[in-house]
Design a protein around this motif. Structure first.
Motif, PDB file in Angstrom:
ATOM      1  N   MET A 162       0.843  -1.186   0.000  1.00 50.64           N
ATOM      2  CA  MET A 162       0.000   0.000   0.000  1.00 50.64           C
ATOM      3  C   MET A 162       0.888   1.250   0.000  1.00 50.64           C
ATOM      4  O   MET A 162       1.810   1.347   0.797  1.00 50.64           O
ATOM      5  N   PRO A 163       0.623   2.186  -0.901  1.00 49.50           N
ATOM      6  CA  PRO A 163       1.397   3.429  -0.922  1.00 49.50           C
ATOM      7  C   PRO A 163       1.245   4.198   0.394  1.00 49.50           C
ATOM      8  O   PRO A 163       0.292   4.010   1.145  1.00 49.50           O
ATOM      9  N   ARG A 164       2.196   5.080   0.621  1.00 49.06           N
ATOM     10  CA  ARG A 164       2.165   5.935   1.808  1.00 49.06           C
ATOM     11  C   ARG A 164       2.184   7.387   1.354  1.00 49.06           C
ATOM     12  O   ARG A 164       2.568   7.697   0.227  1.00 49.06           O
ATOM     13  N   ALA A 165       1.773   8.274   2.249  1.00 52.33           N
ATOM     14  CA  ALA A 165       1.701   9.697   1.920  1.00 52.33           C
ATOM     15  C   ALA A 165       2.927  10.432   2.444  1.00 52.33           C
ATOM     16  O   ALA A 165       3.323  10.265   3.599  1.00 52.33           O
ATOM     17  N   ALA A 166       3.507  11.237   1.576  1.00 54.54           N
ATOM     18  CA  ALA A 166       4.609  12.112   1.973  1.00 54.54           C
ATOM     19  C   ALA A 166       4.043  13.519   2.146  1.00 54.54           C
ATOM     20  O   ALA A 166       3.099  13.911   1.455  1.00 54.54           O
ATOM     21  N   LEU A 167       4.630  14.264   3.070  1.00 54.96           N
ATOM     22  CA  LEU A 167       4.210  15.639   3.335  1.00 54.96           C
ATOM     23  C   LEU A 167       5.446  16.517   3.453  1.00 54.96           C
ATOM     24  O   LEU A 167       6.340  16.238   4.257  1.00 54.96           O
ATOM     25  N   TYR A 168       5.489  17.567   2.636  1.00 51.63           N
ATOM     26  CA  TYR A 168       6.555  18.561   2.706  1.00 51.63           C
ATOM     27  C   TYR A 168       5.910  19.877   3.095  1.00 51.63           C
ATOM     28  O   TYR A 168       4.908  20.274   2.497  1.00 51.63           O
ATOM     29  N   THR A 169       6.456  20.532   4.107  1.00 50.54           N
ATOM     30  CA  THR A 169       5.975  21.849   4.509  1.00 50.54           C
ATOM     31  C   THR A 169       7.117  22.842   4.383  1.00 50.54           C
ATOM     32  O   THR A 169       8.280  22.491   4.593  1.00 50.54           O
ATOM     33  N   PHE A 170       6.766  24.081   4.040  1.00 50.51           N
ATOM     34  CA  PHE A 170       7.790  25.100   3.871  1.00 50.51           C
ATOM     35  C   PHE A 170       7.213  26.467   4.200  1.00 50.51           C
ATOM     36  O   PHE A 170       6.126  26.815   3.756  1.00 50.51           O
ATOM     37  N   GLY A 171       7.965  27.226   4.972  1.00 48.95           N
ATOM     38  CA  GLY A 171       7.587  28.594   5.276  1.00 48.95           C
ATOM     39  C   GLY A 171       8.810  29.471   5.415  1.00 48.95           C
ATOM     40  O   GLY A 171       9.881  29.017   5.844  1.00 48.95           O
ATOM     41  N   VAL A 172       8.661  30.733   5.032  1.00 47.53           N
ATOM     42  CA  VAL A 172       9.726  31.718   5.148  1.00 47.53           C
ATOM     43  C   VAL A 172       9.512  32.479   6.445  1.00 47.53           C
ATOM     44  O   VAL A 172       8.445  33.077   6.657  1.00 47.53           O
ATOM     45  N   LEU A 173      10.509  32.447   7.305  1.00 41.07           N
ATOM     46  CA  LEU A 173      10.415  33.129   8.597  1.00 41.07           C
ATOM     47  C   LEU A 173      10.674  34.625   8.449  1.00 41.07           C
ATOM     48  O   LEU A 173      11.431  35.066   7.579  1.00 41.07           O
ATOM     49  N   LYS A 174      10.073  35.397   9.334  1.00 33.44           N
ATOM     50  CA  LYS A 174      10.291  36.838   9.341  1.00 33.44           C
ATOM     51  C   LYS A 174      11.704  37.189   9.779  1.00 33.44           C
ATOM     52  O   LYS A 174      12.250  38.205   9.359  1.00 33.44           O
ATOM     53  N   SER A 175      12.287  36.366  10.629  1.00 34.09           N
ATOM     54  CA  SER A 175      13.636  36.605  11.140  1.00 34.09           C
ATOM     55  C   SER A 175      14.470  35.336  10.984  1.00 34.09           C
ATOM     56  O   SER A 175      13.927  34.231  11.034  1.00 34.09           O
ATOM     57  N   PRO A 176      15.784  35.489  10.842  1.00 33.48           N
ATOM     58  CA  PRO A 176      16.637  34.293  10.774  1.00 33.48           C
ATOM     59  C   PRO A 176      16.531  33.462  12.053  1.00 33.48           C
ATOM     60  O   PRO A 176      16.273  34.001  13.137  1.00 33.48           O
ATOM     61  N   LEU A 177      16.742  32.186  11.931  1.00 31.36           N
ATOM     62  CA  LEU A 177      16.698  31.298  13.092  1.00 31.36           C
ATOM     63  C   LEU A 177      17.718  31.686  14.156  1.00 31.36           C
ATOM     64  O   LEU A 177      17.526  31.404  15.332  1.00 31.36           O
ATOM     65  N   ALA A 178      18.799  32.344  13.751  1.00 33.39           N
ATOM     66  CA  ALA A 178      19.830  32.766  14.697  1.00 33.39           C
ATOM     67  C   ALA A 178      19.453  34.041  15.457  1.00 33.39           C
ATOM     68  O   ALA A 178      20.149  34.435  16.393  1.00 33.39           O
ATOM     69  N   ASP A 179      18.359  34.683  15.092  1.00 35.82           N
ATOM     70  CA  ASP A 179      17.918  35.912  15.765  1.00 35.82           C
ATOM     71  C   ASP A 179      17.620  35.616  17.232  1.00 35.82           C
ATOM     72  O   ASP A 179      16.840  34.711  17.537  1.00 35.82           O
ATOM     73  N   PRO A 180      18.213  36.363  18.156  1.00 32.98           N
ATOM     74  CA  PRO A 180      17.981  36.105  19.580  1.00 32.98           C
ATOM     75  C   PRO A 180      16.679  36.702  20.114  1.00 32.98           C
ATOM     76  O   PRO A 180      16.377  36.567  21.294  1.00 32.98           O
ATOM     77  N   GLY A 181      15.890  37.329  19.258  1.00 37.50           N
ATOM     78  CA  GLY A 181      14.664  37.984  19.700  1.00 37.50           C
ATOM     79  C   GLY A 181      13.625  37.023  20.259  1.00 37.50           C
ATOM     80  O   GLY A 181      13.659  35.817  19.996  1.00 37.50           O
ATOM     81  N   PRO A 182      12.675  37.564  21.029  1.00 39.15           N
ATOM     82  CA  PRO A 182      11.694  36.708  21.703  1.00 39.15           C
ATOM     83  C   PRO A 182      10.771  35.932  20.765  1.00 39.15           C
ATOM     84  O   PRO A 182      10.397  34.805  21.078  1.00 39.15           O
ATOM     85  N   LEU A 183      10.400  36.494  19.625  1.00 39.25           N
ATOM     86  CA  LEU A 183       9.521  35.754  18.718  1.00 39.25           C
ATOM     87  C   LEU A 183      10.239  34.562  18.099  1.00 39.25           C
ATOM     88  O   LEU A 183       9.671  33.480  17.984  1.00 39.25           O
ATOM     89  N   THR A 184      11.486  34.756  17.713  1.00 44.28           N
ATOM     90  CA  THR A 184      12.255  33.642  17.145  1.00 44.28           C
ATOM     91  C   THR A 184      12.493  32.572  18.204  1.00 44.28           C
ATOM     92  O   THR A 184      12.382  31.372  17.925  1.00 44.28           O
ATOM     93  N   ARG A 185      12.795  32.987  19.407  1.00 47.78           N
ATOM     94  CA  ARG A 185      12.998  32.017  20.505  1.00 47.78           C
ATOM     95  C   ARG A 185      11.705  31.245  20.766  1.00 47.78           C
ATOM     96  O   ARG A 185      11.739  30.037  20.987  1.00 47.78           O
ATOM     97  N   ALA A 186      10.566  31.937  20.748  1.00 45.79           N
ATOM     98  CA  ALA A 186       9.278  31.260  20.978  1.00 45.79           C
ATOM     99  C   ALA A 186       9.021  30.227  19.890  1.00 45.79           C
ATOM    100  O   ALA A 186       8.535  29.123  20.167  1.00 45.79           O
ATOM    101  N   PHE A 187       9.351  30.583  18.651  1.00 44.23           N
ATOM    102  CA  PHE A 187       9.193  29.626  17.554  1.00 44.23           C
ATOM    103  C   PHE A 187      10.070  28.404  17.788  1.00 44.23           C
ATOM    104  O   PHE A 187       9.607  27.267  17.707  1.00 44.23           O
ATOM    105  N   GLN A 188      11.329  28.618  18.103  1.00 41.58           N
ATOM    106  CA  GLN A 188      12.235  27.493  18.319  1.00 41.58           C
ATOM    107  C   GLN A 188      11.831  26.671  19.535  1.00 41.58           C
ATOM    108  O   GLN A 188      11.925  25.441  19.511  1.00 41.58           O
ATOM    109  N   ASP A 189      11.360  27.319  20.580  1.00 40.76           N
ATOM    110  CA  ASP A 189      10.933  26.595  21.782  1.00 40.76           C
ATOM    111  C   ASP A 189       9.704  25.722  21.522  1.00 40.76           C
ATOM    112  O   ASP A 189       9.487  24.742  22.224  1.00 40.76           O
TER     113      ASP A 189
END
Length: 184
Positions: free
Chosen positions: A1-28
């Motif tokens: 039986m075949p299986r389903a693959a799922l790819y998701t992609f989004g462009v963040l407002k700030s780089p992942l290395a940004d120390p700001g609270p919104l980026t930290r909340a996303f990573q957390d």
């Protein structure tokens, strides 16, 4: 039986290395979301780096292949400038993936997507069917997402809202557990 693959992609407002609270909340939010999704019925696995420094472009993704992103991603590719979130996962069927995405911890994280992600006007996910023993690759996901963006849903590149059967026939929204009518 075949299986389903799922790819998701989004462009963040700030780089992942940004120390700001919104980026930290996303990573957390990542660990609780991945933990909940990984325990969801129908989940078979996801691409995780075998090795690397946290930059997806430099990581070894093993059987999932070389990391790739859609052509429209025009932000950084270094550890300090990467500003994207992408996942590649394998499911027994699209319905299981849909239920995992739109319930629990992932649903809570989705409610904050406007805080974290740019509105690109591009699709954020694509599904496709793979053979029982196949592992989908990052490039497969990108090709499907780009096809979806340019041409709309097809048997090899569909969405939760416009699914297809493994045989290539339109499945209807009920195939992913969605109800008809307002709010569906």
């Amino acid at each position: 039986m075949p299986r389903a693959a799922l790819y998701t992609f989004g462009v963040l407002k700030s780089p992942l290395a940004d120390p700001g609270p919104l980026t930290r909340a996303f990573q957390d939010s990542g660990e609780p979301v991945y933990g909940a999704v990984g325990r969801h019925p129908g989940y078979l696995g996801r691409a995780e780096p075998v090795s690397g420094d946290g930059n997806p472009f430099d990581a070894d993704w093993g059987a999932w292949g070389e990391f790739a992103v859609p052509a429209w991603y025009d932000k950084g590719r270094t550890a300090d400038t990467v500003a994207l979130a992408a996942t590649l996962s394998l499911w027994t069927d699209p319905r299981s993936a849909f239920e995992a995405v739109y319930t629990g911890a992932h649903r809570e994280a989705l409610s904050r997507r406007a805080d974290w992600f740019e509105r690109t006007g591009r699709p954020g996910h694509v599904c496709w069917w793979v053979a029982k023993d196949a592992i989908p690759g990052w490039r497969d996901g990108v090709a499907g997402l780009e096809h979806l963006d340019a041409h709309g849903p097809a048997p090899h590149a569909f969405t939760f809202h416009h699914p297809f059967t493994p045989e290539g026939a339109p499945a209807g929204r009920e195939a992913t557990g969605q109800t008809k009518g307002p709010g569906a």
